[in-house]
Scaffold this active site. Structure first.
Site, PDB file in Angstrom:
ATOM      1  N   HIS A   7       0.820  -1.212   0.000  1.00 34.46           N
ATOM      2  CA  HIS A   7       0.000   0.000   0.000  1.00 34.46           C
ATOM      3  C   HIS A   7       0.857   1.267   0.000  1.00 34.46           C
ATOM      4  CE1 HIS A   7      -2.724   2.853   2.364  1.00 34.46           C
ATOM      5  NE2 HIS A   7      -3.395   2.612   1.252  1.00 34.46           N
ATOM      6  N   ARG A   8       0.744   2.032  -1.061  1.00 36.07           N
ATOM      7  CA  ARG A   8       1.615   3.212  -1.283  1.00 36.07           C
ATOM      8  C   ARG A   8       3.083   2.764  -1.290  1.00 36.07           C
ATOM      9  NH1 ARG A   8      -1.347   7.353   3.103  1.00 36.07           N
ATOM     10  NH2 ARG A   8      -3.431   6.521   2.769  1.00 36.07           N
ATOM     11  N   GLU A  34       0.191  -0.771  -4.604  1.00 31.36           N
ATOM     12  CA  GLU A  34      -0.960   0.119  -4.698  1.00 31.36           C
ATOM     13  C   GLU A  34      -0.376   1.515  -4.672  1.00 31.36           C
ATOM     14  OE1 GLU A  34      -4.205   2.745  -3.019  1.00 31.36           O
ATOM     15  OE2 GLU A  34      -2.154   2.481  -2.384  1.00 31.36           O
ATOM     16  N   ASP A  36      -1.408   6.009  -5.594  1.00 30.90           N
ATOM     17  CA  ASP A  36      -2.470   6.998  -5.800  1.00 30.90           C
ATOM     18  C   ASP A  36      -2.028   8.012  -6.844  1.00 30.90           C
ATOM     19  OD1 ASP A  36      -4.080   6.244  -3.289  1.00 30.90           O
ATOM     20  OD2 ASP A  36      -2.077   6.630  -2.478  1.00 30.90           O
ATOM     21  N   HIS A  49      -0.809  10.838  -2.577  1.00 30.93           N
ATOM     22  CA  HIS A  49      -2.111  10.476  -2.017  1.00 30.93           C
ATOM     23  C   HIS A  49      -3.066  11.651  -1.879  1.00 30.93           C
ATOM     24  CE1 HIS A  49      -4.999   9.616   1.223  1.00 30.93           C
ATOM     25  NE2 HIS A  49      -4.991   8.389   0.737  1.00 30.93           N
ATOM     26  N   GLU A 106      -4.860   3.790  -7.965  1.00 35.16           N
ATOM     27  CA  GLU A 106      -6.076   4.413  -7.441  1.00 35.16           C
ATOM     28  C   GLU A 106      -6.198   5.825  -7.984  1.00 35.16           C
ATOM     29  OE1 GLU A 106      -6.649   4.795  -3.136  1.00 35.16           O
ATOM     30  OE2 GLU A 106      -8.372   6.085  -3.551  1.00 35.16           O
ATOM     31  N   LYS A 108      -7.380   9.319  -7.700  1.00 32.62           N
ATOM     32  CA  LYS A 108      -7.821  10.163  -6.578  1.00 32.62           C
ATOM     33  C   LYS A 108      -8.716  11.289  -7.116  1.00 32.62           C
ATOM     34  CE  LYS A 108      -6.259   8.513  -2.685  1.00 32.62           C
ATOM     35  NZ  LYS A 108      -7.242   7.870  -1.825  1.00 32.62           N
ATOM     36  N   ASP A 226       0.443  -2.019   4.360  1.00 36.88           N
ATOM     37  CA  ASP A 226       1.616  -1.136   4.446  1.00 36.88           C
ATOM     38  C   ASP A 226       2.896  -1.933   4.671  1.00 36.88           C
ATOM     39  OD1 ASP A 226      -0.042   1.135   4.345  1.00 36.88           O
ATOM     40  OD2 ASP A 226      -0.235   1.227   6.533  1.00 36.88           O
TER      41      ASP A 226
HETATM   42  O1  G3P Z   1      -6.645   1.467  -2.338  1.00 35.25           O
HETATM   43  C1  G3P Z   1      -6.856   1.204  -1.002  1.00 35.25           C
HETATM   44  C2  G3P Z   1      -6.612   2.390  -0.143  1.00 35.25           C
HETATM   45  O2  G3P Z   1      -5.412   2.979  -0.540  1.00 35.25           O
HETATM   46  C3  G3P Z   1      -7.719   3.404  -0.167  1.00 35.25           C
HETATM   47  O3  G3P Z   1      -7.564   4.416   0.776  1.00 35.25           O
HETATM   48  O4  G3P Z   1      -6.893   6.615   1.597  1.00 35.25           O
HETATM   49  O5  G3P Z   1      -5.242   4.782   1.634  1.00 35.25           O
HETATM   50  O6  G3P Z   1      -5.936   5.810  -0.524  1.00 35.25           O
HETATM   51  P1  G3P Z   1      -6.361   5.441   0.865  1.00 35.25           P
HETATM   52 CA    CA Z   2      -4.817   4.535  -2.086  1.00 29.45          CA
END
Ligand code: G3P
Ligand code: CA
Length: 242
Positions: A7-8, A34, A36, A49, A106, A108, A226
């Site tokens: 994640h990120r 993942e 953004d 993000h 993702e 945004k 994460d």
């Molecule tokens: O894609 C899953 C998650 O990243 C969504 O929430 O705020 O971390 O971008 P956020």
């Molecule tokens: Ca995200």
């Protein structure tokens, strides 16, 4: 076997949404990333993000008000020692030519509409030959449908925060091949029934040991975490032995 998406990037140890976080996720053995995306004033897709640069960089203001050449001067690792630039999406997709990672992009575009974002993202994915390694997600489900209509060969997945009734029916209705729900909204039965209906389930953001154990035990399609190293360590316990 459940796929592990960082994640990120490997954001529990490295500055989120930076090339270092992506390199380290790959080195650690994650199956995917993942990240953004937002759009600069001059229409460049950048990996960050928030709508504003304030939290994660040395700068202030909205991404949409920066020219690409100026946003690149900011430090995206303001708590660390090594300077990091905000990556362009192009930079990430170029690097993906050197590996076999999956990537969840993702969009945004929930708060700001970012006109033309879907077209730009899809054109890049197609130009880099990555249609089968990328999943596009968004909290903006109109955008998800728009992406499907532009390029039905690229997998899409709606993000959501609250429990949806029969989420596989909803996913099928918008032609999404997966769902990306907040992990805590999912019962075991919803996960199983969604997958039985051939809809992938990729909960976010799963960092706690007990939650990771539960999802690996259920053979959930993927987890978005994460800490890919912790997830890999726990997943090992569920891998079939010869
Ligand atoms: O894609 C899953 C998650 O990243 C969504 O929430 O705020 O971390 O971008 P956020
Ligand atoms: Ca995200």
């Amino acid at each position: 076997m459940t796929e592990i998406f960082a994640h990120r990037g490997y954001s529990s140890l490295f500055a989120e949404n930076t090339m270092s976080a992506f390199y380290e996720a790959e080195k650690a053995g994650a199956d995917g990333l993942e990240l953004d995306v937002q759009l600069t004033k001059d229409g460049e897709l950048v990996v960050i993000h928030d709508e504003k640069v304030n939290r994660t960089t040395s700068g202030n203001g909205f991404v949409k008000d920066f020219l690409f050449k100026d946003i690149r001067k900011l430090n995206a690792n303001k708590k660390g020692l090594k300077k990091e630039t905000i990556p362009s999406l192009i930079e990430v997709l170029e690097w993906m030519q050197t590996n076999t990672l999956l990537c969840n992009i993702e969009l945004k575009n929930g708060l700001l509409a970012y006109e033309g974002m879907e077209e730009k993202v899809i054109e890049l994915i197609q130009n880099y030959g990555l249609t089968d390694r990328i999943i596009i997600s968004s909290f903006n489900h109109y955008s998800i449908v728009h992406c499907y209509r532009l390029a039905s060969e690229i997998e899409t997945a709606p993000l959501f925060l609250e429990g949806l009734f029969m989420p596989w029916v909803y996913a099928q209705s918008i032609r999404a091949k997966g769902i990306h729900p907040k992990y805590s909204t999912l019962s075991d039965e919803i996960i199983t029934r969604t997958m039985e209906n051939e809809i992938a389930v990729r909960p976010y953001t799963v960092n706690n040991d007990a939650d990771l154990h539960r999802l690996f035990r259920l053979n959930c399609t993927s987890v978005i975490t994460d800490d890919p190293v912790k997830a890999l360590r726990i997943r090992k316990q569920y891998e079939k032995r010869p």
